[in-house]
Write an enzyme that holds these catalytic residues in place. Structure first.
Site, PDB file in Angstrom:
ATOM      1  N   ASP A 483       0.802  -1.221   0.000  1.00  0.00           N
ATOM      2  CA  ASP A 483       0.000   0.000   0.000  1.00  0.00           C
ATOM      3  C   ASP A 483       0.834   1.269   0.000  1.00  0.00           C
ATOM      4  O   ASP A 483       0.307   2.362  -0.209  1.00  0.00           O
ATOM      5  CB  ASP A 483      -0.866   0.029   1.271  1.00  0.00           C
ATOM      6  CG  ASP A 483      -2.189  -0.676   1.076  1.00  0.00           C
ATOM      7  OD1 ASP A 483      -2.705  -0.674  -0.039  1.00  0.00           O
ATOM      8  OD2 ASP A 483      -2.699  -1.242   2.067  1.00  0.00           O
TER       9      ASP A 483
HETATM   10  C1  BGC Z   1       0.369   1.308   6.285  1.00  0.00           C
HETATM   11  C2  BGC Z   1      -0.021   0.113   5.477  1.00  0.00           C
HETATM   12  C3  BGC Z   1      -1.517   0.107   5.296  1.00  0.00           C
HETATM   13  C4  BGC Z   1      -1.982   1.434   4.708  1.00  0.00           C
HETATM   14  C5  BGC Z   1      -3.454   1.506   4.450  1.00  0.00           C
HETATM   15  C6  BGC Z   1      -0.206   2.577   5.698  1.00  0.00           C
HETATM   16  O1  BGC Z   1       0.084   3.646   6.536  1.00  0.00           O
HETATM   17  O2  BGC Z   1       1.769   1.398   6.383  1.00  0.00           O
HETATM   18  O3  BGC Z   1       0.442  -1.055   6.093  1.00  0.00           O
HETATM   19  O4  BGC Z   1      -1.880  -0.956   4.478  1.00  0.00           O
HETATM   20  O5  BGC Z   1      -1.588   2.469   5.561  1.00  0.00           O
HETATM   21  O6  BGC Z   1      -4.208   1.581   5.598  1.00  0.00           O
HETATM   22  C1  NOJ Z   2      -1.691  -3.681   5.490  1.00  0.00           C
HETATM   23  C2  NOJ Z   2      -2.869  -3.771   4.582  1.00  0.00           C
HETATM   24  O1  NOJ Z   2      -4.001  -4.196   5.317  1.00  0.00           O
HETATM   25  C3  NOJ Z   2      -2.617  -4.737   3.445  1.00  0.00           C
HETATM   26  O2  NOJ Z   2      -3.697  -4.706   2.559  1.00  0.00           O
HETATM   27  C4  NOJ Z   2      -1.336  -4.368   2.736  1.00  0.00           C
HETATM   28  O3  NOJ Z   2      -1.117  -5.330   1.738  1.00  0.00           O
HETATM   29  C5  NOJ Z   2      -0.173  -4.316   3.695  1.00  0.00           C
HETATM   30  N1  NOJ Z   2      -0.478  -3.412   4.763  1.00  0.00           N
HETATM   31  C6  NOJ Z   2       1.127  -3.888   3.022  1.00  0.00           C
HETATM   32  O4  NOJ Z   2       1.105  -2.544   2.680  1.00  0.00           O
END
Ligand code: BGC
Ligand code: NOJ
Length: 811
Positions: A483
């Protein structure tokens, strides 16, 4: 240092020192009604949706951490204490918090008084039970004053924390007998109320927080408790609470039990009121009557235990390694069920008001629980698929209460659609139920646009084919699984979200991770098509998969590893040419699992590079070197300090992809080494550093470039749970459901003598014994099924309701 120990026979983790390095929590509830509970009594309760139906209040990011919860205060002469140690924090003579399968049990003592508090939510019930038992172990009679305490949330948890100009005026309660009713907003648009009861006459109560606690006190020293009597307050606005006060005489050795219940009621519009402004209490009384004795509570508790016996009885291993057995047999499976229930909504790191159900998250979670609850998994697949569009794209998240796609967040996370092929094919392999492919499933929740579920899979596949970039690799969109790799975002405004901002049109940035994922699930799609006789469809799909393999070989290989992406400008990401972020884990995992270039040694080279550049004492980091400055063209990934989260953290979710890839090239020692590095039971001894629970996986462990390598955060709600379960059971131990049977292909540490694996599969019990006389990691000499040798690595579907004996000899 340890703060407790595992009790495997009872499936519990027993915390014996309340000062854990962080609150160590547990989840109660399995269907609609849930509580989070910490090892010192902190936590909260909600019905279905942690944002919209919050029953009790919780303050995240509080000082001290985890203050506020469901508390008991015991006043025994001048000593005041709590069975969970907090909030009073009086030193206890003994303390034990047993976190078990959907229940938590505190057992503590002080000055010759023992208190036990068992908390759980009976199956199918919209209420939490707290059974408290008090026993006088001294030689003198005691008069104890017991106070209960919960604080109500005004339903919408977000509003409850922010909208004080309104909220301080709306709170309303009623008290009748030993029951305190919370009816805020009931008179207008709500058809629900909550109550807190006890099965005993009370000596007093409080429902107004300030009256009970005192404006200048904390939870540790409420006025009512210090003074030894309730104020019998009725809340009008401000902060409604519920506290019962009971005086209890206990002779030496005498024990008394009380049943408290926190319940949730919904009534229909016509039955809301008993009389003017008096709520209809009949349904609450019926609920209370169901558990008004200890016997009834104990029966429900036994039912809950049986429920878990059944869920956990479907897969069971004996490996000779307790740490491994307890993860596979108990805690990892348990955590997978919790992620089924919670997705990423409510933990001590997720506030319950942020995220809904993620499209990719929910599909991936499913591979961890489909063997336990296949019917509910089937339903979940349809819920997810209903938020897809005809072109295969989908909403990134949906809300559990409405099941509708979340329009604010939108879509365009281009890995999302492919995970639907994973969940669907895993479901069919587990159950043999192909019928779901024919079920009509809406697009964008619009029933008039429903198509057979198979069409959703096809749309997922072609979404990638129809969204290729300049190198014929998949366009990344807002982000792929990572993400935080936001290649079209280009944000310089701190008020923008990296996930929803796209300041550039995404027609160039490409993802090697999606390329690998596409090859893996493209092949799965083809295999499925062939299995159901859609050979033309399979043939057509094959050319796209072949093209993708060629594109990766031509444009996706950096010499020693797979590239991670091409950015907006067409520059390489995750290349030796880059100054930072030279190599990334995700594309090594997926392109290796896809076996792209296996024949040319690319997979082995890639995995060797992972070992050299990404592996460290605590696991495999996501990228290396971590970014030390902000790259506008990369987005959020470069905002994290080096070594944390997606920037060089050990993101435990993706470590199993490497484990799986290692098993493909037969390196069982390496695969298991990676497994044990991040698996919590192996980290119990370093709890002080690891910080979070030693019984569940966490999302991230700080990586080698972090300030404090090995320190973990974000436990419980992570795809880590399902992927590790999948990697250990299906690739390392190698027992994998397939359409036509149970495939056996272990890849284990070479010194292992073997292991036992019992598995329910299609209604039969497979008792598998794997023997490893020649100390190899991989390779099967023979498989004997019920005394007969078979000439395939797939054990066929065996007769139902029977136990079958299978011996596997490796060589
Ligand atoms: C986090 C991710 C997460 C994304 C969406 C980011 O700040 O590092 O792990 O998936 O937010 O919520
Ligand atoms: C947490 C999110 O819930 C997941 O969808 C994502 O793949 C990982 N973070 C990595 O960014």
């Amino acid at each position: 240092m340890k703060y407790g120990h595992f009790d495997d026979a009872n499936r519990e983790y027993v915390i014996t020192n309340p000062r854990t390095p962080y609150p160590w929590i547990n989840y109660l509830g399995n269907e609609d009604f849930f509580s989070l509970t910490s090892n010192t009594g902190g936590g909260y309760t909600f019905y279905k949706d942690a944002k919209f139906r919050r029953l009790t209040r919780y303050r995240y990011n509080n000082v001290p951490v985890d203050d506020g919860g469901k508390y008991f205060y015991i006043k025994d002469e001048d000593t005041i204490w709590s069975p969970g140690w907090k909030p009073v924090k009086t030193e206890l003579d003994s303390y034990e918090c047993r976190h078990g399968m959907s229940y938590t049990n505190f057992k503590s003592s002080k000055n010759g008084l023992e208190a036990e508090v068992l908390q759980f939510i009976p199956l199918g019930f919209w209420g939490e039970i707290q059974k408290i038992s008090l026993k006088n172990t001294s030689s003198k009679a005691k008069t104890i004053k017991l106070f209960s305490f919960i604080e109500f949330a005004l339903w919408n948890a977000e509003d409850d924390m922010t909208n004080f100009q309104r909220n301080f005026n709306t709170g309303e309660v009623e008290v009748e007998d030993s029951v305190i009713y919370h009816k805020t907003e009931f008179k207008e648009r709500r058809n629900h109320y909550a109550f807190y009861s006890v099965n005993e006459a009370i000596n007093g109560f409080d429902t107004d927080r300030e009256s009970f606690i005192g404006l200048y006190n904390g939870f540790d020293a409420p006025d009512a408790v210090t003074e030894g009597t309730s104020k019998n307050s009725i809340a009008h606005g401000w902060s409604p609470i519920a506290s019962h006060y009971i005086e209890i005489e206990l002779q030496p050795n005498e024990e008394k039990d009380f049943v408290f219940m926190l319940g949730y009621i919904e009534v229909d519009e016509d039955n809301k009121w008993e009389s003017k402004s008096v709520i209809n209490k009949k349904p609450a009384k019926e609920m209370i009557a169901k558990f008004d004795t200890v016997e009834k509570v104990d029966t429900a508790f036994n039912d809950l235990k049986r429920y878990w016996d059944n869920l956990l009885g479907k897969i069971n291993i004996q490996s000779g390694d307790d740490k491994l057995d307890r993860m596979v047999n108990i805690w990892n499976q348990y955590q997978c069920m919790v992620t089924f229930n919670m997705s990423r909504s409510a933990s001590f790191f997720e506030s319950g008001i942020g995220r809904g159900m993620g499209f990719r998250d929910s599909n991936q979670d499913l591979i961890g629980f489909v063997h336990q609850i296949p019917e509910r998994a089937r339903e979940r697949i349809f819920d997810i698929a209903s938020t897809q569009f005809e072109d295969g794209s989908c909403y990134h998240q949906y809300q559990p209460l409405t099941k509708k796609g979340n329009a604010i967040l939108g879509g365009d996370f281009n890995d999302d659609p492919l995970w639907l092929i994973l969940s669907t094919t895993e479901y069919i392999k587990e159950t043999g139920d192909f019928s779901l492919l024919d079920e009509l499933v809406p697009f964008d929740n619009d029933i008039s646009r429903a198509k057979p579920h198979f069409d959703h899979l096809k749309a997922s596949f072609y979404h990638v084919v129809n969204n290729l970039g300049p190198h014929k690799l998949p366009l990344i969109g807002r982000a792929d699984w990572n993400d935080c790799l936001n290649l079209n975002c280009f944000s310089n405004d701190p008020n923008e979200s990296f996930q929803t901002t796209g300041n550039k049109k995404g027609k160039t940035a490409e993802s090697l991770m999606i390329a690998g994922l596409f090859v893996v699930y493209g092949k799965e799609f083809i295999k499925l098509c062939k299995t159901i006789g859609k050979t033309d469809e399979a043939k057509k799909a094959q050319t796209h998969v072949d093209n993708m393999i060629e594109a990766v070989k031509e444009y996706g290989w950096d010499g020693d590893w797979y590239l991670r992406a091409y950015d907006y400008y067409g520059k390489k990401v995750g290349s030796n040419e880059n100054e930072e972020g030279k190599i990334f884990i995700e594309s090594q995992g997926w392109c290796s699992i896809a076996e792209i270039g296996l024949e040319d040694g690319m997979v082995k080279k890639s995995l060797d590079s992972v070992k050299t550049h990404l592996d460290c004492e605590f696991g495999i980091v996501l990228n290396s070197p971590a970014f030390t400055k902000y790259y506008e063209e990369y987005g959020e990934i470069s905002t994290y300090p080096a070594g944390y989260k997606e920037n060089g953290g050990i993101f435990c979710h993706n470590n199993p992809w490497i484990m799986i890839a290692e098993t493909i090239i037969g390196r069982g020692d390496q695969a298991f080494d990676y497994y044990s590095k991040i698996t919590p039971s192996y980290l119990e001894e370093i709890s002080e550093l690891h910080k979070v629970e030693p019984y569940v996986y966490c999302q991230m462990i700080a990586g080698k470039e972090a300030f404090k390598p090995g320190e973990a955060k974000n436990s419980w709600l992570s795809g880590t749970a399902s992927w590790n379960f999948y990697a250990i059971t299906q690739y390392i131990l190698g027992v994998k459901p397939d359409y036509n049977g149970l495939s056996i292909n272990p890849c284990i540490p070479s010194h292992w003598e073997g292991f036992k694996f019992t598995r329910e599969f299609r209604g039969a019990t497979y008792n598998i014994t794997v023997k490893n006389p020649n100390k190899v990691s991989k390779g099967i000499k023979e498989i004997i099924v019920n005394g007969e040798k078979i000439d395939s690595n797939i054990i066929p579907i065996l007769s139902k309701n029977k136990e079958h004996v299978i011996t596997v000899i490796m060589s």
